[in-house]
Scaffold this motif. Sequence first.
Motif, PDB file in Angstrom:
ATOM      1  N   MET A   1     -80.575  14.101  84.254  1.00 52.54           N
ATOM      2  CA  MET A   1     -79.747  14.671  83.218  1.00 52.54           C
ATOM      3  C   MET A   1     -78.923  13.555  82.585  1.00 52.54           C
ATOM      4  SD  MET A   1     -76.591  16.847  84.900  1.00 52.54           S
ATOM      5  CE  MET A   1     -77.087  16.481  86.561  1.00 52.54           C
ATOM      6  N   MET A   2     -78.808  13.579  81.278  1.00 51.77           N
ATOM      7  CA  MET A   2     -78.090  12.553  80.524  1.00 51.77           C
ATOM      8  C   MET A   2     -76.691  13.064  80.181  1.00 51.77           C
ATOM      9  SD  MET A   2     -80.451  10.215  79.918  1.00 51.77           S
ATOM     10  CE  MET A   2     -80.561   9.480  78.347  1.00 51.77           C
ATOM     11  N   GLU A   3     -75.696  12.190  80.364  1.00 49.40           N
ATOM     12  CA  GLU A   3     -74.312  12.552  80.047  1.00 49.40           C
ATOM     13  C   GLU A   3     -73.557  11.334  79.560  1.00 49.40           C
ATOM     14  OE1 GLU A   3     -71.790  14.696  82.724  1.00 49.40           O
ATOM     15  OE2 GLU A   3     -73.474  15.850  83.498  1.00 49.40           O
ATOM     16  N   ALA A   4     -72.497  11.607  78.786  1.00 45.56           N
ATOM     17  CA  ALA A   4     -71.566  10.552  78.389  1.00 45.56           C
ATOM     18  C   ALA A   4     -70.640  10.305  79.582  1.00 45.56           C
ATOM     19  CB  ALA A   4     -70.770  10.968  77.172  1.00 45.56           C
ATOM     20  N   VAL A   5     -70.455   9.040  79.939  1.00 45.62           N
ATOM     21  CA  VAL A   5     -69.642   8.696  81.107  1.00 45.62           C
ATOM     22  C   VAL A   5     -68.772   7.479  80.828  1.00 45.62           C
ATOM     23  CG1 VAL A   5     -71.303   9.594  82.793  1.00 45.62           C
ATOM     24  CG2 VAL A   5     -71.439   7.213  82.101  1.00 45.62           C
ATOM     25  N   VAL A   6     -67.756   7.331  81.649  1.00 44.33           N
ATOM     26  CA  VAL A   6     -66.989   6.094  81.755  1.00 44.33           C
ATOM     27  C   VAL A   6     -67.339   5.551  83.128  1.00 44.33           C
ATOM     28  CG1 VAL A   6     -64.705   5.072  81.907  1.00 44.33           C
ATOM     29  CG2 VAL A   6     -65.124   6.901  80.273  1.00 44.33           C
ATOM     30  N   GLU A  18     -73.620  -2.568  90.783  1.00 45.56           N
ATOM     31  CA  GLU A  18     -73.093  -1.247  91.100  1.00 45.56           C
ATOM     32  C   GLU A  18     -72.444  -0.640  89.873  1.00 45.56           C
ATOM     33  OE1 GLU A  18     -69.951   0.708  94.260  1.00 45.56           O
ATOM     34  OE2 GLU A  18     -70.822  -1.240  94.697  1.00 45.56           O
ATOM     35  N   ALA A  19     -72.586   0.675  89.728  1.00 45.34           N
ATOM     36  CA  ALA A  19     -71.967   1.402  88.626  1.00 45.34           C
ATOM     37  C   ALA A  19     -71.382   2.688  89.192  1.00 45.34           C
ATOM     38  CB  ALA A  19     -72.984   1.719  87.547  1.00 45.34           C
ATOM     39  N   ARG A  20     -70.079   2.879  89.026  1.00 39.44           N
ATOM     40  CA  ARG A  20     -69.389   4.050  89.558  1.00 39.44           C
ATOM     41  C   ARG A  20     -68.782   4.860  88.436  1.00 39.44           C
ATOM     42  NH1 ARG A  20     -68.054   4.452  95.402  1.00 39.44           N
ATOM     43  NH2 ARG A  20     -69.345   2.812  96.256  1.00 39.44           N
ATOM     44  N   ILE A  21     -68.997   6.166  88.466  1.00 36.96           N
ATOM     45  CA  ILE A  21     -68.437   7.069  87.465  1.00 36.96           C
ATOM     46  C   ILE A  21     -66.926   7.169  87.663  1.00 36.96           C
ATOM     47  CG2 ILE A  21     -68.407   9.442  86.603  1.00 36.96           C
ATOM     48  CD1 ILE A  21     -71.314   9.677  87.599  1.00 36.96           C
ATOM     49  N   GLN A  22     -66.187   7.110  86.553  1.00 38.44           N
ATOM     50  CA  GLN A  22     -64.730   7.234  86.573  1.00 38.44           C
ATOM     51  C   GLN A  22     -64.335   8.450  85.730  1.00 38.44           C
ATOM     52  OE1 GLN A  22     -62.793   4.778  88.374  1.00 38.44           O
ATOM     53  NE2 GLN A  22     -64.897   4.457  89.059  1.00 38.44           N
ATOM     54  N   ASP A  23     -63.175   9.037  86.047  1.00 38.42           N
ATOM     55  CA  ASP A  23     -62.709  10.219  85.313  1.00 38.42           C
ATOM     56  C   ASP A  23     -62.233   9.889  83.903  1.00 38.42           C
ATOM     57  OD1 ASP A  23     -63.258  11.945  87.411  1.00 38.42           O
ATOM     58  OD2 ASP A  23     -61.279  11.662  88.307  1.00 38.42           O
ATOM     59  N   SER A  24     -61.670   8.692  83.719  1.00 37.45           N
ATOM     60  CA  SER A  24     -61.153   8.309  82.405  1.00 37.45           C
ATOM     61  C   SER A  24     -61.142   6.784  82.302  1.00 37.45           C
ATOM     62  CB  SER A  24     -59.725   8.838  82.218  1.00 37.45           C
ATOM     63  OG  SER A  24     -58.853   8.183  83.119  1.00 37.45           O
ATOM     64  N   MET A  25     -60.941   6.280  81.079  1.00 41.26           N
ATOM     65  CA  MET A  25     -60.872   4.839  80.882  1.00 41.26           C
ATOM     66  C   MET A  25     -59.655   4.255  81.603  1.00 41.26           C
ATOM     67  SD  MET A  25     -62.409   2.199  79.702  1.00 41.26           S
ATOM     68  CE  MET A  25     -63.609   2.696  78.488  1.00 41.26           C
TER      69      MET A  25
END
Length: 70
Positions: A1-6, A18-25
């Motif tokens: 599934m594709m999503e916009a992420v920070v 490594e790439a980790r999803i964050q809640d906000s910038m």
Amino acid sequence: MMEAVVALLMFVNGEIKEARIQDSMGMCLNGKRKAERTYSESVSYKCWKGTAELEDNIDGSKSIKKLIID
């Protein structure tokens, strides 16, 4: 599934390791500052906003499978 992420990206010798999803910038920049306290010449961090292909983990959380760079 594709999503916009920070995401907080960790580069080792110029390659994304490594790439980790964050809640906000703001949270990403805070995590970057904390990570950079341990200096290493070959490791750098960058906050990135864009589209990524995500996968569901067994515990219900999501992780980045692939970054989509235009």
